[in-house]
Design a protein around this motif. Sequence first.
Motif, PDB file in Angstrom:
ATOM      1  N   LEU A   1      55.448  76.430  59.986  1.00  0.00           N
ATOM      2  CA  LEU A   1      55.744  76.001  58.614  1.00  0.00           C
ATOM      3  C   LEU A   1      56.082  77.197  57.731  1.00  0.00           C
ATOM      4  CD1 LEU A   1      53.217  73.161  57.761  1.00  0.00           C
ATOM      5  CD2 LEU A   1      55.700  73.015  57.878  1.00  0.00           C
ATOM      6  N   GLU A   2      55.350  78.279  57.892  1.00  0.00           N
ATOM      7  CA  GLU A   2      55.644  79.476  57.102  1.00  0.00           C
ATOM      8  C   GLU A   2      57.014  80.043  57.471  1.00  0.00           C
ATOM      9  OE1 GLU A   2      55.620  82.237  54.311  1.00  0.00           O
ATOM     10  OE2 GLU A   2      54.221  80.560  54.470  1.00  0.00           O
ATOM     11  N   LEU A   3      57.336  80.045  58.746  1.00  0.00           N
ATOM     12  CA  LEU A   3      58.658  80.495  59.196  1.00  0.00           C
ATOM     13  C   LEU A   3      59.750  79.608  58.605  1.00  0.00           C
ATOM     14  CD1 LEU A   3      60.268  82.427  60.997  1.00  0.00           C
ATOM     15  CD2 LEU A   3      59.876  80.840  62.887  1.00  0.00           C
ATOM     16  N   MET A   4      59.532  78.303  58.622  1.00  0.00           N
ATOM     17  CA  MET A   4      60.507  77.362  58.055  1.00  0.00           C
ATOM     18  C   MET A   4      60.673  77.604  56.558  1.00  0.00           C
ATOM     19  SD  MET A   4      60.838  74.306  56.130  1.00  0.00           S
ATOM     20  CE  MET A   4      59.125  73.871  56.003  1.00  0.00           C
ATOM     21  N   ARG A   5      59.571  77.822  55.855  1.00  0.00           N
ATOM     22  CA  ARG A   5      59.648  78.067  54.405  1.00  0.00           C
ATOM     23  C   ARG A   5      60.444  79.334  54.095  1.00  0.00           C
ATOM     24  NH1 ARG A   5      54.110  75.974  54.124  1.00  0.00           N
ATOM     25  NH2 ARG A   5      54.203  74.043  52.939  1.00  0.00           N
TER      26      ARG A   5
END
Length: 92
Positions: free
Chosen positions: A67-71
């Motif tokens: 999720l952090e990578l996607m953000r």
Amino acid sequence: MTRDESIILARRGFTLIRNLLEYRVSVGAQQTIIQRLLTGPKYSNESAAHELAEALHNLDPDNDFLLELMRRNLAAFVEKYPRFRAHFEEFL
């Protein structure tokens, strides 16, 4: 991010990808042929659709790292294409 939020994000992303590829929306203002030749494919609808798909492919509401990578990738997308920031602001 909840599952419901991830579904909303996915729908917005897929809808924008489809609209970009079908030229229902554009990455910028209408350009003349000369302007398109000067800017090249870097800012084309197809490039934007590809970059958005790449940003969202790590959308996994159960994995904080992804999720952090996607953000981060989504933030880079809206920085490059600021006209689409409103679609994704609440997820950044």
